[in-house]
Design an enzyme around this catalytic site. Structure first.
Site, PDB file in Angstrom:
ATOM      1  CD  GLU B  58      -1.835  -2.375   1.399  1.00 32.49           C
ATOM      2  OE1 GLU B  58      -0.680  -2.653   1.813  1.00 32.49           O
ATOM      3  OE2 GLU B  58      -2.724  -3.228   1.251  1.00 32.49           O
ATOM      4  CD  GLN B  80      -7.915  -7.099  -1.965  1.00 34.96           C
ATOM      5  OE1 GLN B  80      -7.317  -7.742  -1.107  1.00 34.96           O
ATOM      6  NE2 GLN B  80      -7.796  -7.352  -3.258  1.00 34.96           N
ATOM      7  CG  PHE B  81     -11.233  -4.589   2.713  1.00 32.80           C
ATOM      8  CD1 PHE B  81     -12.555  -4.744   3.113  1.00 32.80           C
ATOM      9  CD2 PHE B  81     -10.648  -5.593   1.957  1.00 32.80           C
ATOM     10  CE1 PHE B  81     -13.286  -5.875   2.769  1.00 32.80           C
ATOM     11  CE2 PHE B  81     -11.366  -6.727   1.598  1.00 32.80           C
ATOM     12  CZ  PHE B  81     -12.690  -6.876   2.011  1.00 32.80           C
ATOM     13  CB  ALA B  82     -11.531   1.930   4.016  1.00 35.00           C
ATOM     14  CG  PHE B  84      -6.110  -3.629   3.778  1.00 32.71           C
ATOM     15  CD1 PHE B  84      -6.191  -4.034   5.101  1.00 32.71           C
ATOM     16  CD2 PHE B  84      -6.603  -4.485   2.806  1.00 32.71           C
ATOM     17  CE1 PHE B  84      -6.759  -5.253   5.447  1.00 32.71           C
ATOM     18  CE2 PHE B  84      -7.166  -5.699   3.148  1.00 32.71           C
ATOM     19  CZ  PHE B  84      -7.250  -6.087   4.468  1.00 32.71           C
ATOM     20  CG  HIS B 125     -11.595  -7.248   6.059  1.00 33.13           C
ATOM     21  ND1 HIS B 125     -10.874  -7.886   7.043  1.00 33.13           N
ATOM     22  CD2 HIS B 125     -10.959  -7.549   4.896  1.00 33.13           C
ATOM     23  CE1 HIS B 125      -9.869  -8.545   6.490  1.00 33.13           C
ATOM     24  NE2 HIS B 125      -9.895  -8.356   5.196  1.00 33.13           N
TER      25      HIS B 125
END
Lengths: 349, 321
Positions: B58, B80-82, B84, B125
């Site tokens: 990231e 992929q998910f906030a 991360f 997640h």
């Protein structure tokens, strides 16, 4: 992928072209040294310098040897805090340094950021932030965009870091990404034995940082960073390989920082015994002796060059010191470039 | 034609890629696989050179986007998910957010954050990061609540010359549908009255807009007319629309799914108290998630976030004052 190589200078490398490059680079080293000596003196005398002073003393040869291989207006050079010499060799003007350190509103950062954080991203000189390793992926992204836009050609992007920054996640992620994309990234690691006060034994456990190149699947080279001839040889090779499409190149130069981390730091943690080893050779003196051994310039010519550089340094300090400081009343205090557009829509940004 | 919130995000990315050859998408599993939520489904087939899979990095993903933007590209990064984005936080707040201010060179990147909770997603997640990013100068934070806004605001984000954190809510991905997309949307920075009313104002954004509208509908049965303001963009924040609504109703409840300490709801109340204290007939209230990590089990999760039921209860308390 070939194993990392140690690069040294051999007499057969001493072509006319090499001699010219050596002398040009030596002049950049000397400029950086004299400029930074002045910065250090001003820092100690107090009042003139805004913020801290971070020197590249002892690293000028290694730093400039990379900058001089690159073409401003074509390539990318993201120097770090000890790359005054490399920045000059790439084409940064001396006034950018003095204006930033003396707080002139006319400098590239206009008083909004200081000293070594300066840059001109539109001229291939991204402006580093303090968080180490982060410029590796930024330069990688610049190269990736060029590839996507069909403008990459044989340009290269170079970035510099120290032994300490090799421990960051940013460094790892950035190099790995450049390696996956096989981009022409040249990453110069100046292993100057100390990250602030932390010795390399507390920084990494491999024998030589260049071993990491193998793990990333990229080409790696070791060099004596106090030796300008060897440094020029290695960066010539690495930049050429990157231009030819051979992917990222990692160079590890071994040397010793001949100053504190900043001028506030007396570096008393460096063992006196280390200061007597070859690591502690002053690269400017080594280069000057080499020039004389090769009979490339006479003592008189060397002195003439030194005087010229000293005048340039005087002029750069003099001009910057007479320029206006930033004015808080003229500052728009807006962090978004589109603030006018957004504030037209609402009352707040 | 009918499309979901998620399909609108995909369509907006298709349109951005189609309109401007400088746009490219960068993220984990977004290429042939089409992304963890399929927000980039088939886009690599349409634009093979401009939909790139990234390593799980990231920090480097954001660094690459910043570098690319400096060279004139218009990257859209999919986290992929906030949650991360925490691993790319440094590049976002220190490099992207400061870049224009420091260098006078804008940094136009769009970072998509699949945000917010869904049942069974757990602590890592489900997060809502808008308050954290809004804290930093130099970022635009968008929180679309409708299919139409998901589409138009994403296109607006890409055309804006500044870094945009695009908080798209995963709970809305599949079930929120629109029959068609309007030609244009409201401008960035302008709030929307999602439901008019005159007895109390609820200021909210993202998935909570729908919970608040449900609560307002419920109170309507007892004759209460509740106005729901959808912020759309939490930064810039449309203080004018908020104050105008409070001027009509005299009562304010702020609802957000994020954690309760600080954040968007606290900021709204602070602005209203500062500039519109005289408009208030009751102490302004706020409702957020509980002050714990986000639970995994659906029973716990439903009790952790604001819902129509406890928003309704909060409104009744506010109306009684």
């Amino acid at each position: 992928m070939a194993a990392p190589q140690t690069i040294t200078f051999t007499e057969q490398d001493a072509t006319d072209d090499f001699r010219q490059q050596y002398l040009v680079t030596y002049r950049h080293m000397l400029s950086a040294r004299l400029l930074e000596d002045r910065l250090a003196a001003l820092y100690r005398s107090g009042g003139k310098i805004v913020g801290g002073v971070y020197l590249g003393r002892g690293q000028e040869a290694y730093s400039a040897a990379l900058g001089v291989q690159l073409k401003k207006g074509k390539d990318i050079y993201a120097g770090l805090i000890r790359d005054q010499a490399g920045r000059m060799a790439f084409g940064e003007i001396m006034l950018d340094t003095t204006r930033t350190y003396l707080g002139s509103a006319l400098g590239p950062m206009r008083g909004r950021d200081g000293n070594i954080h300066r840059g001109r991203p539109k001229e291939g000189m991204p402006a580093m932030i303090s968080h180490l390793g982060t410029m590796v992926s930024v330069v990688t992204g610049m190269l990736l965009a060029r590839r996507l836009q069909g403008t990459l050609g044989d340009t290269v992007g170079a970035t510099c870091i120290g032994d300490g920054a090799t421990s960051t996640g940013s460094f790892h992620e950035g190099i790995n990404t450049a390696a996956v994309e096989k981009l022409p990234l040249v990453i110069s690691v100046a292993n100057n034995q100390f990250a602030y006060s932390t010795p390399t034994t507390r920084q990494y456990a491999c024998d030589d940082l260049v071993e990491r190149a193998v793990g990333y699947g990229i080409e790696g080279y070791s060099v004596d960073g106090t030796d300008l001839a060897a440094s020029l040889t290695v960066f010539r090779l690495a930049v050429k390989r990157a231009r030819e499409g051979q992917g990222p190149q990692m160079i590890v130069g071994t040397l010793l920082r001949l100053s504190g981390h900043g001028e506030h730091d007396d570096a008393s943690y460096i063992p006196p015994t280390m200061r007597k080893t070859a690591l502690a050779r002053d690269c400017v003196t080594v280069a000057e002796e080499f020039i004389q051994t090769q009979s490339w310039l006479s003592t008189a010519k060397l002195k003439e060059m030194r005087d010229e550089v000293r005048h340039e340094v005087d002029d750069a300090f003099s001009q910057a010191s007479h320029e206006p400081a930033p004015d808080p009343y003229k500052e728009p205090w807006r962090a978004l470039s589109s603030w006018k557009q957004l504030e037209g829509d609402t009352n707040e940004a | 034609m009918s499309l979901t919130y998620l399909e609108a995000i995909r369509e907006a990315q298709y349109e951005a890629l189609r309109r401007d050859p400088k746009v490219f998408l960068y993220g984990q599993d977004i290429g042939q696989f089409g992304g963890a939520f399929k927000a980039t489904k088939n886009l690599q087939r349409e634009f093979p050179d401009r939909v790139l899979d990234s390593p799980i990095s990231e920090d480097a993903m954001i660094g690459v986007a910043i570098g690319a933007a400096l060279e004139g590209a218009r990257p859209i990064v999919e986290m992929q998910f906030a949650d991360f984005s925490a691993c790319g936080f440094n590049q976002i707040i220190n490099q992207a957010a400061t870049h224009y201010w420091r260098t006078n060179v804008p940094c136009p990147i769009t970072i998509r954050l699949p945000s917010g909770g869904t049942p069974g997603s757990g602590p890592f997640h489900s997060q809502s990061m808008e308050g954290i990013y809004a804290h930093y100068p130099g970022l635009v934070i968008l929180t679309p609540a409708t299919v139409e806004d998901a589409y138009h605001m994403l296109l607006d984000a890409v055309s804006l010359d500044d870094p945009v954190i695009f908080c798209e809510h995963k709970f809305l991905y599949y079930h929120l549908k629109a029959d068609s997309l309007p030609e244009t949307g409201l401008p960035i920075g302008k709030a929307r009255i999602a439901r008019p009313g005159r007895h109390a104002t609820v200021v909210t954004y993202s998935a909570m807009v729908h919970e608040c509208v449900r609560a307002a509908d419920e109170l309507q049965r007892d004759g209460w007319q509740i106005e729901v303001v959808d912020l759309r963009s939490v930064k810039p924040i449309d203080t004018d629309t908020i104050l105008a609504s409070v001027a009509r109703t005299g009562r304010l409840l702020c609802v957000g799914e994020a954690f309760p300490w600080g954040g968007v709801t606290a900021e709204v109340i602070s602005k209203v108290v500062e500039d519109g204290f005289h408009l208030l007939d009751a102490p302004p209230q706020r409702l957020n998630s509980k002050d714990t990590p986000i639970p995994y089990h659906p029973n716990l999760w439903r009790a952790h976030r604001p819902t129509a039921a406890n928003i309704g209860a909060a409104l009744r308390g506010l109306l009684k004052f």
